[in-house]
Design a protein around this motif. Structure first.
Motif, mmCIF file in Angstrom:
data_model
loop_
_atom_site.group_PDB
_atom_site.id
_atom_site.type_symbol
_atom_site.label_atom_id
_atom_site.label_comp_id
_atom_site.label_asym_id
_atom_site.label_seq_id
_atom_site.Cartn_x
_atom_site.Cartn_y
_atom_site.Cartn_z
ATOM 1 N N UNK A 141 -28.733 9.110 14.171
ATOM 2 C CA UNK A 141 -29.036 9.879 15.381
ATOM 3 C C UNK A 141 -28.094 11.069 15.424
ATOM 4 N N UNK A 142 -28.467 12.086 16.205
ATOM 5 C CA UNK A 142 -27.623 13.270 16.325
ATOM 6 C C UNK A 142 -26.379 12.938 17.141
ATOM 7 N N UNK A 143 -25.226 13.312 16.629
ATOM 8 C CA UNK A 143 -23.986 13.123 17.372
ATOM 9 C C UNK A 143 -22.934 14.079 16.824
ATOM 10 N N UNK A 144 -21.845 14.237 17.539
ATOM 11 C CA UNK A 144 -20.773 15.119 17.094
ATOM 12 C C UNK A 144 -19.692 14.304 16.413
ATOM 13 N N UNK A 145 -19.208 14.761 15.256
ATOM 14 C CA UNK A 145 -18.193 14.029 14.528
ATOM 15 C C UNK A 145 -16.838 14.726 14.569
ATOM 16 N N UNK A 146 -16.734 15.847 15.272
ATOM 17 C CA UNK A 146 -15.450 16.518 15.468
ATOM 18 C C UNK A 146 -15.405 16.999 16.914
ATOM 19 N N UNK A 147 -14.437 16.491 17.655
ATOM 20 C CA UNK A 147 -14.384 16.804 19.078
ATOM 21 C C UNK A 147 -12.967 17.161 19.510
ATOM 22 N N UNK A 148 -12.900 17.977 20.559
ATOM 23 C CA UNK A 148 -11.656 18.186 21.290
ATOM 24 C C UNK A 148 -11.914 17.679 22.701
ATOM 25 N N UNK A 149 -11.262 16.579 23.058
ATOM 26 C CA UNK A 149 -11.548 15.919 24.332
ATOM 27 C C UNK A 149 -10.429 16.119 25.346
ATOM 28 N N UNK A 150 -10.795 15.923 26.599
ATOM 29 C CA UNK A 150 -9.829 15.883 27.700
ATOM 30 C C UNK A 150 -8.983 17.149 27.808
ATOM 31 N N UNK A 151 -9.621 18.314 27.631
ATOM 32 C CA UNK A 151 -8.933 19.579 27.916
ATOM 33 C C UNK A 151 -8.989 19.787 29.423
ATOM 34 N N UNK A 152 -7.847 19.658 30.097
ATOM 35 C CA UNK A 152 -7.865 19.615 31.561
ATOM 36 C C UNK A 152 -7.645 20.960 32.222
ATOM 37 N N UNK A 153 -7.594 22.042 31.433
ATOM 38 C CA UNK A 153 -7.438 23.374 32.017
ATOM 39 C C UNK A 153 -8.500 24.294 31.423
ATOM 40 N N UNK A 154 -9.185 25.035 32.287
ATOM 41 C CA UNK A 154 -10.304 25.876 31.846
ATOM 42 C C UNK A 154 -9.868 26.950 30.860
ATOM 43 N N UNK A 155 -8.644 27.487 31.024
ATOM 44 C CA UNK A 155 -8.184 28.586 30.172
ATOM 45 C C UNK A 155 -7.378 28.122 28.963
ATOM 46 N N UNK A 156 -7.231 26.814 28.782
ATOM 47 C CA UNK A 156 -6.530 26.321 27.609
ATOM 48 C C UNK A 156 -7.337 26.630 26.346
ATOM 49 N N UNK A 157 -6.634 26.869 25.243
ATOM 50 C CA UNK A 157 -7.306 27.127 23.973
ATOM 51 C C UNK A 157 -7.600 25.795 23.287
ATOM 52 N N UNK A 158 -8.847 25.374 23.344
ATOM 53 C CA UNK A 158 -9.235 24.113 22.718
ATOM 54 C C UNK A 158 -9.343 24.259 21.208
ATOM 55 N N UNK A 159 -9.665 25.472 20.745
ATOM 56 C CA UNK A 159 -9.791 25.751 19.311
ATOM 57 C C UNK A 159 -9.463 27.217 19.088
ATOM 58 N N UNK A 160 -8.669 27.519 18.064
ATOM 59 C CA UNK A 160 -8.243 28.896 17.839
ATOM 60 C C UNK A 160 -8.215 29.205 16.356
ATOM 61 N N UNK A 161 -8.673 30.400 15.984
ATOM 62 C CA UNK A 161 -8.620 30.881 14.607
ATOM 63 C C UNK A 161 -7.663 32.059 14.551
ATOM 64 N N UNK A 162 -6.695 31.975 13.625
ATOM 65 C CA UNK A 162 -5.688 33.031 13.507
ATOM 66 C C UNK A 162 -5.662 33.565 12.080
ATOM 67 N N UNK A 163 -5.287 34.824 11.933
ATOM 68 C CA UNK A 163 -5.118 35.463 10.631
ATOM 69 C C UNK A 163 -3.741 36.098 10.594
ATOM 70 N N UNK A 164 -2.896 35.620 9.671
ATOM 71 C CA UNK A 164 -1.532 36.127 9.544
ATOM 72 C C UNK A 164 -0.774 36.064 10.866
ATOM 73 N N UNK A 165 -0.973 34.978 11.598
ATOM 74 C CA UNK A 165 -0.250 34.780 12.840
ATOM 75 C C UNK A 165 -0.851 35.460 14.051
ATOM 76 N N UNK A 166 -1.955 36.189 13.875
ATOM 77 C CA UNK A 166 -2.600 36.899 14.981
ATOM 78 C C UNK A 166 -3.917 36.206 15.314
ATOM 79 N N UNK A 167 -4.110 35.879 16.580
ATOM 80 C CA UNK A 167 -5.336 35.206 17.011
ATOM 81 C C UNK A 167 -6.542 36.125 16.835
ATOM 82 N N UNK A 168 -7.627 35.561 16.316
ATOM 83 C CA UNK A 168 -8.866 36.310 16.136
ATOM 84 C C UNK A 168 -9.901 35.914 17.181
ATOM 85 N N UNK A 169 -10.066 34.629 17.407
ATOM 86 C CA UNK A 169 -10.915 34.174 18.501
ATOM 87 C C UNK A 169 -10.523 32.751 18.856
#
Length: 247
Positions: A105-133
């Motif tokens: 069945x369809x399901x997610x196998x990679x999750x970030x759970x229980x992020x309790x703040x709307x502006x927290x970065x749940x996932x971030x991509x950086x290049x040479x120490x600089x955030x990209x998105x």
């Protein structure tokens, strides 16, 4: 068969011929099917590894629980798990690989759970120490676009002509045909590359992809160019036929 294990647990490790105190477990190992027992001053370590295959890597667990894989030094102490893909000859290194087959069945196998703040970065991509998105706790995706990060800034021009040359299609992905009959809409990377090469990338397998987000400025500029044409036409119409324009 090679074996090299250094174990220190919360105290002086006299069995390992050292007087230095340590609260760090370090493992730098290459293993082929073995059974070993080690004793330390304040604890007994029972290590039973029964591998059918060889393992070659580096793992280090720090006192606060931080764990590094592929390196014995922490990149940043705020990260609980740090993976260093390293430089591997012959192929592209991969820091983290998740494989999940046999879905019933369809399901997610990679999750970030229980992020309790709307502006927290749940996932971030950086290049040479600089955030990209990054993806925020509320699910929105933010692409870094601060002017201090940019140079050689030039106005975007002649967007309407390029957008008008875009060909749009419906299509299906070949790899999805066995499990899905979904029809998608979009572009062909090769066609867009001839018009707007800035938004098309080619990976190490020579497969092309489109940066769909970068199409947004082209669409905005095209609307602005259209509006300028409309304003010119309205002025001309006011001059020749002011009465009809009011109607």
């Amino acid at each position: 068969m090679k074996f090299n294990l250094f174990c220190t647990i919360l105290g002086e490790n006299k069995d390992m011929n050292t007087n230095k105190s340590s609260n760090v477990i370090q493992k730098n190992f290459r293993v082929s099917r073995f059974y070993s027992i080690f004793k330390c001053q304040t604890a007994v370590v029972l290590l039973i590894l029964n591998f059918v295959f060889q393992v070659n890597g580096q793992v280090k667990v720090f006192s606060g629980g931080n764990t590094t894989v592929g390196t014995l030094s922490q990149i940043d102490t705020k990260f609980k798990l740090q993976v260093d893909g390293g430089n591997v000859s012959g192929y592209e290194p991969c820091g983290l690989y998740v494989k999940s087959l046999g879905h019933q069945a369809d399901y997610s196998y990679a999750q970030v759970n229980d992020v309790n703040r709307a502006n927290s970065k749940a996932f971030e991509v950086m290049l040479s120490g600089v955030s990209k998105y990054y993806i925020k706790g509320d699910g929105s995706t933010v692409y870094l676009s601060d002017s201090i990060l940019k140079t050689d800034i030039q106005p975007l021009g002649n967007s309407l002509a390029r957008v008008l040359s875009f060909n749009t299609y419906t299509y299906k992905f070949k790899d999805e045909l066995a499990t899905s009959d979904r029809t998608r809409i979009g572009f062909l990377a090769q066609q867009l590359e001839r018009v707007v090469p800035e938004i098309v990338s080619t990976d190490n397998q020579n497969l092309k992809g489109i940066d769909y987000v970068s199409i947004i400025p082209l669409l905005v500029k095209s609307i602005q160019e259209l509006n300028q044409r409309i304003e010119v036409l309205e002025k001309q119409l006011q001059t020749c036929c002011p009465t009809n324009l009011k109607k």
